[in-house]
Write a protein that holds these residues in place. Structure first.
Motif, PDB file in Angstrom:
ATOM      1  N   UNK A 168       0.827  -1.207   0.000  1.00 17.74           N
ATOM      2  CA  UNK A 168       0.000   0.000   0.000  1.00 17.74           C
ATOM      3  C   UNK A 168       0.860   1.255   0.000  1.00 17.74           C
ATOM      4  N   UNK A 169       1.839   1.315   0.899  1.00 17.22           N
ATOM      5  CA  UNK A 169       2.684   2.504   1.003  1.00 17.22           C
ATOM      6  C   UNK A 169       3.573   2.639  -0.229  1.00 17.22           C
ATOM      7  N   UNK A 170       4.204   1.539  -0.644  1.00 13.05           N
ATOM      8  CA  UNK A 170       5.094   1.588  -1.802  1.00 13.05           C
ATOM      9  C   UNK A 170       4.370   1.985  -3.080  1.00 13.05           C
ATOM     10  N   UNK A 171       3.221   1.387  -3.323  1.00  7.99           N
ATOM     11  CA  UNK A 171       2.457   1.709  -4.530  1.00  7.99           C
ATOM     12  C   UNK A 171       1.960   3.154  -4.494  1.00  7.99           C
TER      13      UNK A 171
ATOM     14  N   UNK B 154      14.562  -5.427  -3.173  1.00  7.30           N
ATOM     15  CA  UNK B 154      14.230  -6.657  -2.463  1.00  7.30           C
ATOM     16  C   UNK B 154      12.775  -6.705  -2.021  1.00  7.30           C
ATOM     17  N   UNK B 155      12.146  -5.553  -1.786  1.00 12.31           N
ATOM     18  CA  UNK B 155      10.736  -5.547  -1.389  1.00 12.31           C
ATOM     19  C   UNK B 155       9.865  -6.227  -2.440  1.00 12.31           C
ATOM     20  N   UNK B 156      10.259  -6.096  -3.699  1.00 11.77           N
ATOM     21  CA  UNK B 156       9.494  -6.689  -4.786  1.00 11.77           C
ATOM     22  C   UNK B 156       9.559  -8.206  -4.735  1.00 11.77           C
TER      23      UNK B 156
ATOM     24  N   UNK C  42       3.830  -2.883  -8.051  1.00  7.81           N
ATOM     25  CA  UNK C  42       4.511  -1.643  -7.693  1.00  7.81           C
ATOM     26  C   UNK C  42       5.230  -1.754  -6.343  1.00  7.81           C
ATOM     27  N   UNK C  43       5.423  -2.964  -5.871  1.00 16.51           N
ATOM     28  CA  UNK C  43       6.018  -3.192  -4.555  1.00 16.51           C
ATOM     29  C   UNK C  43       7.545  -3.072  -4.668  1.00 16.51           C
ATOM     30  N   UNK C  44       8.070  -1.890  -4.347  1.00 16.38           N
ATOM     31  CA  UNK C  44       9.506  -1.636  -4.405  1.00 16.38           C
ATOM     32  C   UNK C  44       9.892  -0.550  -3.407  1.00 16.38           C
TER      33      UNK C  44
ATOM     34  N   UNK D 205      12.398  -0.760   6.499  1.00 18.86           N
ATOM     35  CA  UNK D 205      13.689  -0.827   5.824  1.00 18.86           C
ATOM     36  C   UNK D 205      13.521  -1.169   4.347  1.00 18.86           C
ATOM     37  N   UNK D 206      12.623  -2.095   4.033  1.00 20.19           N
ATOM     38  CA  UNK D 206      12.431  -2.456   2.635  1.00 20.19           C
ATOM     39  C   UNK D 206      11.912  -1.276   1.814  1.00 20.19           C
ATOM     40  N   UNK D 207      11.129  -0.416   2.433  1.00 24.28           N
ATOM     41  CA  UNK D 207      10.576   0.730   1.715  1.00 24.28           C
ATOM     42  C   UNK D 207      11.483   1.948   1.702  1.00 24.28           C
ATOM     43  N   UNK D 208      12.278   2.129   2.769  1.00 28.15           N
ATOM     44  CA  UNK D 208      12.997   3.397   2.908  1.00 28.15           C
ATOM     45  C   UNK D 208      14.502   3.260   3.088  1.00 28.15           C
TER      46      UNK D 208
END
Length: 284
Positions: free
Chosen positions: A45-48, A116-118, A130-132, A260-263
């Motif tokens: 949700x946040x990444x997209x 890596x979030x993807x 869009x998960x990155x 961490x994965x997002x930021x």
């Protein structure tokens, strides 16, 4: 940015296609994944939201604004070229450069932290498109080059190109294996042979997301193509099995928090930073 983009804006059509895939996965009970966790929802949700509401419009605006100051005389310079030539320019400057950016992030551990979030999702779904990391798309050369082509007058071409590209990407990530049924139709075999070597499909792209290369299907060192799988064929990173991994996720890396994965690198932990230095031959 060329104002034509606002007139011929593909956003609503892309959103409608995305929604269609969501509804299809819901109808097939494949949207709410059994292994989905709260962290997965937050990342998705946040990444997209960051990409669609901040990064994409920011890059489009900045690229046009900078070019307007540096080379105002070039605005609309490519308006008169044939439509197909403009489309090929997007294939080369957006899709091919995204292939190399994607491939590079799988080769350089510091860059893989942005991607890596993807791959940390233990499932395939339209949800992960869009998960990155929030900086992954900001640094992607293809977005900036697309903004440049739009400034040069190719916004109408981008309208069609983006719709086509995102439809293929949505289909390749979806948990609905739409290509499986087609493989069983004998009359379609020549067409499918060509299709799976040209465009990304659920079969070839799911192999890229597999958990372990030991299964004989997973190929996270290749199958990097987004719209065109042809880049993998051309540059020697393709693997076609017409099968799908039994498990998805990241091999050989310790878990990281959703923040961490997002930021990353703004948010990082010492423990994960040490664990996230895989040997080059197993880095995803």
């Amino acid at each position: 940015m060329d104002t034509t983009l606002s007139v011929h804006n593909p956003t609503l059509i892309v959103a409608a296609i995305f929604l269609a895939f969501v509804l299809l996965e819901l109808a097939c009970s494949a949207f709410r994944q059994s292994r989905s966790l709260r962290r997965d929802l937050l990342i998705e949700i946040v990444g997209s939201s960051l990409l669609l509401a901040v990064t994409f419009p920011l890059v489009m605006w900045l690229s046009g604004t900078v070019l307007q100051h540096l080379v105002p005389q070039l605005k609309g310079a490519l308006v008169g070229i044939p439509w197909i030539a403009g489309f090929v320019l997007f294939l080369l400057l957006d899709d091919m450069t995204q292939y190399w950016w994607h491939r590079l992030t799988h080769r350089v551990p510091a860059l893989y932290a942005l991607h890596r979030a993807h791959h940390s999702a233990p499932y395939m779904s339209i949800r992960i498109v869009y998960r990155n990391n929030s900086f992954y798309y900001l640094l992607m050369p293809g977005l900036w080059l697309s903004g440049t082509l739009i400034y040069l007058g190719l916004a109408p071409v981008y309208y069609v190109y983006l719709i086509l590209k995102m439809t293929v990407i949505f289909g390749a990530h979806s948990s609905i294996a739409w290509d499986d049924k087609l493989y069983g139709v004998r009359a379609l075999r020549p067409l499918l042979w060509l299709l799976e070597r040209t465009l990304s499909t659920p079969s070839t792209h799911s192999a890229h997301h597999g958990l372990s290369a030991d299964d004989g299907i997973t190929h996270y060192k290749g199958n990097f193509g987004n719209l065109l799988f042809f880049w993998d064929i051309l540059f020697g990173t393709a693997k076609i099995t017409r099968r799908r991994p039994q498990a998805y996720g990241i091999e050989h890396l310790a878990a990281a928090s959703w923040r961490e994965e997002l930021f990353w690198p703004l948010v990082r932990t010492r423990r994960v930073a040490r664990a996230a230095q895989p040997e080059p031959e197993v880095a995803q």
